[in-house]
Design an enzyme around this catalytic site. Structure first.
Site, PDB file in Angstrom:
ATOM      1  N   ARG A   1      29.229  42.102  34.840  1.00 35.83           N
ATOM      2  CA  ARG A   1      28.069  41.448  34.225  1.00 35.83           C
ATOM      3  C   ARG A   1      26.761  41.834  34.901  1.00 35.83           C
ATOM      4  O   ARG A   1      25.714  41.842  34.274  1.00 35.83           O
ATOM      5  CB  ARG A   1      28.234  39.923  34.299  1.00 35.83           C
TER       6      ARG A   1
ATOM      7  N   LYS B   1      46.528  41.354  42.354  1.00 34.30           N
ATOM      8  CA  LYS B   1      47.094  40.076  42.741  1.00 34.30           C
ATOM      9  C   LYS B   1      45.974  39.078  42.966  1.00 34.30           C
ATOM     10  O   LYS B   1      44.871  39.525  43.277  1.00 34.30           O
ATOM     11  CB  LYS B   1      47.974  40.212  43.973  1.00 34.30           C
TER      12      LYS B   1
ATOM     13  N   LYS C   1      51.592  50.780  51.820  1.00 32.98           N
ATOM     14  CA  LYS C   1      51.515  51.127  53.247  1.00 32.98           C
ATOM     15  C   LYS C   1      52.678  52.046  53.587  1.00 32.98           C
ATOM     16  O   LYS C   1      53.822  51.763  53.239  1.00 32.98           O
ATOM     17  CB  LYS C   1      51.573  49.852  54.106  1.00 32.98           C
TER      18      LYS C   1
ATOM     19  N   HIS D   1      53.119  39.607  49.489  1.00 31.14           N
ATOM     20  CA  HIS D   1      53.391  40.596  50.536  1.00 31.14           C
ATOM     21  C   HIS D   1      54.682  40.314  51.318  1.00 31.14           C
ATOM     22  O   HIS D   1      55.492  41.213  51.541  1.00 31.14           O
ATOM     23  CB  HIS D   1      52.229  40.647  51.525  1.00 31.14           C
TER      24      HIS D   1
ATOM     25  N   LYS E   1      46.551  32.667  59.194  1.00 28.75           N
ATOM     26  CA  LYS E   1      45.224  33.171  59.548  1.00 28.75           C
ATOM     27  C   LYS E   1      44.835  32.558  60.886  1.00 28.75           C
ATOM     28  O   LYS E   1      45.343  31.508  61.270  1.00 28.75           O
ATOM     29  CB  LYS E   1      44.212  32.785  58.478  1.00 28.75           C
TER      30      LYS E   1
HETATM   31  P1  NDP Z   1      34.805  39.115  43.692  1.00 26.54           P
HETATM   32  O1  NDP Z   1      34.558  37.641  43.736  1.00 26.54           O
HETATM   33  O2  NDP Z   1      33.995  39.960  44.561  1.00 26.54           O
HETATM   34  O3  NDP Z   1      34.734  39.477  42.119  1.00 26.54           O
HETATM   35  C1  NDP Z   1      34.663  40.721  41.555  1.00 26.54           C
HETATM   36  C2  NDP Z   1      33.661  40.706  40.434  1.00 26.54           C
HETATM   37  O4  NDP Z   1      34.173  39.982  39.323  1.00 26.54           O
HETATM   38  C3  NDP Z   1      32.349  40.049  40.755  1.00 26.54           C
HETATM   39  O5  NDP Z   1      31.500  40.967  41.391  1.00 26.54           O
HETATM   40  C4  NDP Z   1      31.856  39.611  39.397  1.00 26.54           C
HETATM   41  O6  NDP Z   1      31.012  40.608  38.866  1.00 26.54           O
HETATM   42  C5  NDP Z   1      33.083  39.575  38.512  1.00 26.54           C
HETATM   43  N1  NDP Z   1      33.327  38.239  37.958  1.00 26.54           N
HETATM   44  C6  NDP Z   1      33.650  37.978  36.707  1.00 26.54           C
HETATM   45  N2  NDP Z   1      33.835  36.696  36.497  1.00 26.54           N
HETATM   46  C7  NDP Z   1      33.629  36.103  37.636  1.00 26.54           C
HETATM   47  C8  NDP Z   1      33.685  34.769  38.060  1.00 26.54           C
HETATM   48  N3  NDP Z   1      34.027  33.794  37.221  1.00 26.54           N
HETATM   49  N4  NDP Z   1      33.418  34.500  39.351  1.00 26.54           N
HETATM   50  C9  NDP Z   1      33.111  35.483  40.207  1.00 26.54           C
HETATM   51  N5  NDP Z   1      33.039  36.791  39.840  1.00 26.54           N
HETATM   52  C10 NDP Z   1      33.300  37.088  38.578  1.00 26.54           C
HETATM   53  O7  NDP Z   1      36.356  39.325  43.937  1.00 26.54           O
HETATM   54  P2  NDP Z   1      37.099  40.485  44.681  1.00 26.54           P
HETATM   55  O8  NDP Z   1      36.460  41.785  44.376  1.00 26.54           O
HETATM   56  O9  NDP Z   1      37.302  40.090  46.081  1.00 26.54           O
HETATM   57  O10 NDP Z   1      38.531  40.400  43.989  1.00 26.54           O
HETATM   58  C11 NDP Z   1      38.771  40.905  42.701  1.00 26.54           C
HETATM   59  C12 NDP Z   1      40.251  40.721  42.395  1.00 26.54           C
HETATM   60  O11 NDP Z   1      41.014  41.428  43.352  1.00 26.54           O
HETATM   61  C13 NDP Z   1      40.713  39.275  42.483  1.00 26.54           C
HETATM   62  O12 NDP Z   1      41.740  39.076  41.564  1.00 26.54           O
HETATM   63  C14 NDP Z   1      41.283  39.180  43.891  1.00 26.54           C
HETATM   64  O13 NDP Z   1      42.229  38.162  44.018  1.00 26.54           O
HETATM   65  C15 NDP Z   1      41.895  40.560  44.022  1.00 26.54           C
HETATM   66  N6  NDP Z   1      42.062  40.976  45.419  1.00 26.54           N
HETATM   67  C16 NDP Z   1      40.968  41.153  46.205  1.00 26.54           C
HETATM   68  C17 NDP Z   1      41.126  41.571  47.514  1.00 26.54           C
HETATM   69  C18 NDP Z   1      39.938  41.830  48.392  1.00 26.54           C
HETATM   70  O14 NDP Z   1      40.154  42.324  49.514  1.00 26.54           O
HETATM   71  N7  NDP Z   1      38.718  41.546  47.958  1.00 26.54           N
HETATM   72  C19 NDP Z   1      42.474  41.824  48.093  1.00 26.54           C
HETATM   73  C20 NDP Z   1      43.549  41.621  47.159  1.00 26.54           C
HETATM   74  C21 NDP Z   1      43.323  41.215  45.874  1.00 26.54           C
HETATM   75  P3  NDP Z   1      29.898  40.295  37.810  1.00 26.54           P
HETATM   76  O15 NDP Z   1      29.326  38.939  38.105  1.00 26.54           O
HETATM   77  O16 NDP Z   1      28.897  41.393  38.024  1.00 26.54           O
HETATM   78  O17 NDP Z   1      30.584  40.348  36.501  1.00 26.54           O
HETATM   79  C1  BG6 Z   2      45.367  40.082  50.775  1.00 24.06           C
HETATM   80  C2  BG6 Z   2      45.152  38.625  51.004  1.00 24.06           C
HETATM   81  O1  BG6 Z   2      46.214  40.289  49.681  1.00 24.06           O
HETATM   82  O2  BG6 Z   2      45.957  40.645  51.941  1.00 24.06           O
HETATM   83  C3  BG6 Z   2      44.273  38.395  52.223  1.00 24.06           C
HETATM   84  O3  BG6 Z   2      44.513  38.071  49.858  1.00 24.06           O
HETATM   85  C4  BG6 Z   2      44.846  39.083  53.434  1.00 24.06           C
HETATM   86  O4  BG6 Z   2      44.117  37.021  52.496  1.00 24.06           O
HETATM   87  C5  BG6 Z   2      45.163  40.534  53.111  1.00 24.06           C
HETATM   88  O5  BG6 Z   2      43.895  39.011  54.475  1.00 24.06           O
HETATM   89  C6  BG6 Z   2      45.928  41.176  54.250  1.00 24.06           C
HETATM   90  O6  BG6 Z   2      46.046  42.542  54.007  1.00 24.06           O
HETATM   91  P1  BG6 Z   2      46.210  43.566  55.229  1.00 24.06           P
HETATM   92  O7  BG6 Z   2      46.445  44.869  54.567  1.00 24.06           O
HETATM   93  O8  BG6 Z   2      44.918  43.483  56.004  1.00 24.06           O
HETATM   94  O9  BG6 Z   2      47.358  43.056  56.032  1.00 24.06           O
END
Ligand code: NDP
Ligand code: BG6
Length: 513
Positions: free
Chosen positions: A66, A175, A209, A267, A367
């Site tokens: 967005r 996930k 991994k 995991h 954690k």
């Molecule tokens: P973010 O909160 O950073 O969200 C990603 C993007 O989704 C935002 O930048 C936003 O972009 C968009 N978005 C759309 N709807 C919503 C909403 N209702 N609330 C917030 N953001 C929204 O999440 P992550 O990038 O951390 O995670 C994305 C997915 O990956 C999730 O399912 C998460 O569980 C999974 N994940 C993430 C990990 C990580 O290390 N970050 C690790 C493992 C899994 P915009 O507003 O521009 O549309």
């Molecule tokens: C993510 C979890 O899937 O795995 C996090 O949402 C966690 O909470 C992470 O920290 C751990 O991944 P790694 O590769 O750093 O062990």
């Protein structure tokens, strides 16, 4: 007993590290491209593949979110992300400039058909311009509640279809896949109403991994371990996924998740499945996933009584490491002051089959623990008779160090030099760093490459995700009816006392990683 180290690594005879094959040309569309995952993991991983020649030369990477951004602004942001977060390849600026040419950005709402029309036009334009052969990957990297809207829009825009007879279209789902069994089933249905299972790649980055894949190699690529890999020789198994970090900036996600959903359901159960599976006939998606699901289905289901007895939950309070104050979970920004979210889980699991009957698997994750370590410790039974009188004899163990000191160690007894017969515990260590000089690929690079090559072995199947939720669902339900006494472990410790009691009750102790 003291522990000494004998290094038996022979680097000269080791094969070169696993190489990734160059993938076919394709368009990758990342939904939620303005977010943390895209910035920290996905784009750096794609750059890693590009730098190492494992990405097709003809490729388009389209960000969709967005946030308002031009192509140039997206390109700039992603280039910066690569510089900041690239894990294993040194960033070559020239390669980075070339890589950045692949980027495009489409701003839009996830519910808006007009935005998906624009996306479709952009996909088709870039496909024609770069000869991408109609191959497409759609990567869901938004919060999970947005997935159904995106899937519906993809269907309405006919983007799930293959544009020509030879092309492929794949969907990667991040996930957590659901937040309990009912929602996972619902999400599977939503996905499979639009895509065929063979198009769906449910990601769990632990499977990418190298050390996790090496678990299969250790067991099935060698002749010496598998004969011992059963209840006749193994006393118990401990799986630890410990993190020293807190929840950082992810409170809004974590408050609705907790350690059971975030780590155990995904995991840790993946690791456990690989330890426990029967030998698959081949290392391919069907055979491996068929065997993994049998493990999950053989786990003794939790009743409320078993949850009370065999599962421990915890939440960190304030603490400290080396004189540095660490805030408690409830003090973290975004966490509720009376939060009941668990940041720690330990569980005793039993697999009810011929190979594992009577061998407890102890799982723990948390954690703000003492240090970051993920390991699997196979504890063998003691020798049946001690002929060296007066000597204390422990048992042997095999430890797979998943991270951060990747490798494998075998603990056994040796005679100490000297006149007396004195036994001491020693370790034979295999180190990835010493053997291969480090430089392993990031898990996301491996998985993205596999997806581009159409290899789903390291991805979860719909029934696998549901089987994992079926196991943890009764725990979630049992916990709902009881208010936990949190916090119950200080930040920087190894978790709540009850987790120690869980093993002491069985006459065992957690290994000190
Ligand atoms: P973010 O909160 O950073 O969200 C990603 C993007 O989704 C935002 O930048 C936003 O972009 C968009 N978005 C759309 N709807 C919503 C909403 N209702 N609330 C917030 N953001 C929204 O999440 P992550 O990038 O951390 O995670 C994305 C997915 O990956 C999730 O399912 C998460 O569980 C999974 N994940 C993430 C990990 C990580 O290390 N970050 C690790 C493992 C899994 P915009 O507003 O521009 O549309
Ligand atoms: C993510 C979890 O899937 O795995 C996090 O949402 C966690 O909470 C992470 O920290 C751990 O991944 P790694 O590769 O750093 O062990």
């Amino acid at each position: 007993m003291s522990t000494q180290t004998v290094d038996f690594t022979n680097t000269a005879s080791m094969p070169a590290q696993r190489t990734l094959h160059e993938a076919e040309p394709c368009t990758i569309v990342i939904f939620g491209a303005s977010g943390d995952l895209a910035r920290r993991k996905l784009i750096p991983a794609l750059f890693e593949l590009s730098s190492c020649g494992s990405l097709a030369r003809r490729i388009a990477i389209i960000g969709f979110a967005r946030s308002k951004m031009t192509d140039d602004a997206f390109r700039e942001a992603m280039t910066e992300a690569v510089r900041k977060y690239s894990e294993s390849c040194a960033v070559d600026e020239e390669k980075l400039r070339a890589f950045a040419q692949a980027f495009a950005y489409v701003p839009g709402d996830y519910n808006n058909p007009e935005a998906f029309d624009r996306l479709t036009r952009r996909v088709e334009e870039l496909d024609a311009q770069h000869h991408l052969d109609g191959n497409r990957i759609f990567y869901l990297a938004t919060p999970p509640e947005v997935y159904p809207a995106v899937i519906d829009q993809l269907r309405d825009a006919h983007l799930q279809e293959n544009p020509n007879g030879k092309s492929w279209t794949r969907l990667v789902v991040e996930k957590p896949f659901g937040r309990d069994l009912a929602s996972a089933r619902k999400l599977n249905k939503t996905v499979l109403d639009v895509f065929d299972e063979s198009q769906v790649y449910r990601i769990d980055h632990y499977l990418g991994k190298d050390t996790v894949q090496n678990l299969a190699v250790l067991r099935f690529g060698n002749g010496i371990f598998e004969p011992l890999w059963n209840r006749n020789f193994i006393d118990s198994v401990q799986i630890t996924a410990a993190e020293n970090i807190g929840i950082e900036t992810r409170a809004s996600f974590y408050e609705t998740a907790g350690a059971l959903r975030d780590m155990i359901q995904s995991h840790v159960l993946q690791l456990m499945s690989l330890v426990a599976i029967e030998p698959p006939s081949a290392f391919d998606a069907t055979a491996v996933r068929n065997e993994k699901i049998k493990v999950l289905q053989a786990i003794r289901p939790y009743t409320p009584e078993l949850v009370a007895r065999d599962v421990v939950r915890g939440q960190y309070g304030s603490g400290g490491v080396a004189g540095v104050y660490l805030p408690g979970y409830r003090e973290e920004q975004g966490a509720a002051k009376n939060s009941a979210t668990e940041t720690y889980v330990a569980a005793r699991v039993e697999i009810e089959n011929w190979r594992w009957a009577g061998v407890p698997f102890y799982l723990r994750t948390g954690k703000r623990l003492t240090r970051r370590v993920t390991e699997i410790a196979i504890q063998f039974r003691r020798a049946p008779h001690m002929m060296f009188r007066g000597q204390e004899m422990g048992s042997n163990s095999l430890v797979l160090n998943i991270q951060p000191d990747e490798g494998i160690s075998i603990m056994f007894h040796a005679k100490q030099p000297g006149q007396e017969m004195r036994l001491t515990r020693v370790a034979m260590d295999f180190s990835y760093q010493i053997a291969f000089g480090g430089g392993g690929r990031s898990a996301y690079a491996t998985l993205l490459n596999d997806c581009m090559r159409g290899d789903a072995t390291l991805f979860d199947r719909g029934d696998g995700v549901e089987a994992a939720w079926a196991l943890v669902d009764p725990i979630l339900q049992a916990w709902q009816s009881e208010k936990p006494d949190f916090p119950n472990y200080p930040a920087g410790s190894w978790g709540p006392r009850e987790a120690d009691t869980l093993l002491e009750r069985d006459g065992r102790h957690w290994r000190k990683p």
